[in-house]
Design a protein around this motif. Structure first.
Motif, PDB file in Angstrom:
ATOM      1  N   ASP A  71       0.905  -1.218  -0.031  1.00  0.00           N
ATOM      2  CA  ASP A  71       0.029  -0.006  -0.111  1.00  0.00           C
ATOM      3  C   ASP A  71       0.856   1.330   0.023  1.00  0.00           C
ATOM      4  N   ARG A  72       1.936   1.142   0.617  1.00  0.00           N
ATOM      5  CA  ARG A  72       2.990   2.492   0.650  1.00  0.00           C
ATOM      6  C   ARG A  72       4.238   2.024   0.436  1.00  0.00           C
TER       7      ARG A  72
ATOM      8  N   CYS B 158       5.624   7.361  -0.525  1.00  0.00           N
ATOM      9  CA  CYS B 158       4.873   7.785  -1.547  1.00  0.00           C
ATOM     10  C   CYS B 158       3.916   6.451  -1.808  1.00  0.00           C
ATOM     11  N   TYR B 159       2.861   6.604  -2.616  1.00  0.00           N
ATOM     12  CA  TYR B 159       2.120   5.418  -3.080  1.00  0.00           C
ATOM     13  C   TYR B 159       2.977   4.721  -4.145  1.00  0.00           C
TER      14      TYR B 159
ATOM     15  N   GLU C 236       1.783   3.794  -6.794  1.00  0.00           N
ATOM     16  CA  GLU C 236       1.546   4.372  -8.329  1.00  0.00           C
ATOM     17  C   GLU C 236       2.513   5.377  -8.581  1.00  0.00           C
ATOM     18  N   GLU C 237       2.621   6.152  -7.536  1.00  0.00           N
ATOM     19  CA  GLU C 237       3.398   7.563  -7.523  1.00  0.00           C
ATOM     20  C   GLU C 237       5.113   7.104  -7.889  1.00  0.00           C
TER      21      GLU C 237
END
Length: 361
Positions: free
Chosen positions: A157-158, A180-181, A183-184
């Protein structure tokens, strides 16, 4: 062409760097690199259980000849304790692959179970400050690990990118992170892969900039030379007027880039000249001069005392760092010491610096 994550801060900005560097004969490894390799080795030995503590390594030498001293052991033990505090499954010096061109070995990473957090740390033992925000080297490691975990059905998740740099002072501390995530992270990793693809082009253009400071090929790079000559011409201009604050900011950026480029080219050209002199070539107007270090005694203290009548072992108060090496509690030393503030100096703000600083607080 294989691309090294450790030089990604160069080839992501200059696509010609990998091919040009491959054509440069290997040179001598500098002391900072040897020391950093030794520090990473000590951490690996402790984290893998080959030795109990970093102190057990004091007096041993890495295969590159660098000796493990008490100061290094103390710094690395704190790094090891930090990594172990994460819990979960910890991996050290395990090679990971981002794609067919890019692979490397992160110092340490951990996956935490219930929190679904991936932590990827990189140990930096030098003094040049390294920031975690969009750090291409560590992001390559994290991106490769994230892809591997996702393929195995592991939920993340992170992602936390960490730089542990024990000897360089930073207001953000010796362990700096970028959270960050996934996706980032992968959005940024995609730009790294695009730069890696561009570097596969044998006709890729050279792009000079501040990154030239650390480039092995700086001495043979025509683009770097031309840019340095342009820097000289710009500074030789006789026209003068006061700059606006916007112009001042741009000029500071330019001068920092120019300084880094010039340092990089100077270092590379000096290394090539020294190598040629070792091969008995003559460089007009230059020679290799023998340097001398500080004097040291060749006899024990008792002999010095007998010959001079003076005691060479005059007692003095140890430094806080020496007291900690002697076994004093860090918490106790912190209560009885202070770190004086020296005169402030101008420094460029790294991207994401303030955002990351406020996140940690």
């Amino acid at each position: 062409m294989d691309l090294r994550p450790s030089s990604s801060h160069i080839w992501t900005k200059c696509a010609a760097m990998p091919l040009m560097s491959s054509r440069v004969p290997p040179g001598d490894v500098g002391d900072p690199a040897r020391e950093g390799t030794c520090a990473a080795w000590v951490a690996e030995m402790v984290l893998t259980g080959a030795v109990s503590t970093a102190a057990d390594m004091v007096g041993q030498s890495h295969e590159n000849g660098w000796l493990v001293e008490p100061d290094m052991a103390q710094h690395i033990q704190k790094y090891v304790d930090r990594v172990r505090s994460y819990g979960g499954e910890i991996h050290t010096e395990r090679k990971v692959r981002l794609n067919q061109h890019i692979a490397g070995t992160p110092d340490a990473f951990a996956v935490l179970g219930s929190d679904h957090v991936l932590i990827v740390d990189d140990l930096k033992y030098g003094f040049g400050l390294v920031e975690p925000y969009q750090n291409p080297q560590v992001c390559i490691y994290a991106g490769a690990i994230l892809r591997m975990l996702t393929a195995r059905g592991v939920r993340v998740d992170r992602v936390v990118i960490g730089i542990y740099q024990p000897r360089a002072w930073s207001p953000a501390g010796i362990h700096r992170i970028w959270s960050c995530y996934p996706e980032e992270l992968m959005s940024f990793v995609k730009t790294i892969e695009e730069a890696g693809n561009a570097a596969q082009n044998p006709n890729a253009p050279a792009t000079p900039g501040a990154h030239c400071e650390y480039c092995d090929a700086a001495a043979t790079c025509a683009a770097n030379a031309a840019e340095n000559y342009r820097v000289y011409e710009r500074n030789a201009s006789q026209q003068q007027r006061h700059m606006t604050v916007e112009e001042l900011a741009k000029e500071l950026d330019f001068l920092e880039m120019a300084s880094d480029m010039l340092k990089g080219r100077k270092s590379a050209v000096e290394a090539e000249a020294a190598a040629r002199m070792k091969r008995a070539e003559t460089i007009p107007g230059w020679h290799m001069e023998q340097r001398a270090g500080q004097r040291r005694f060749t006899v024990p203290a008792a002999t010095v005392r007998a010959l001079t009548g003076l005691d060479p072992e005059v007692s003095k108060m140890v430094t806080p760092a020496e007291l900690e090496r002697m076994g004093a509690s860090d918490a106790v030393v912190a209560r009885i010491t202070e770190t004086p503030r020296t005169a402030p100096r101008l420094k460029k703000v790294a991207p994401g610096y303030y955002a990351n600083l406020f996140k940690q607080r």
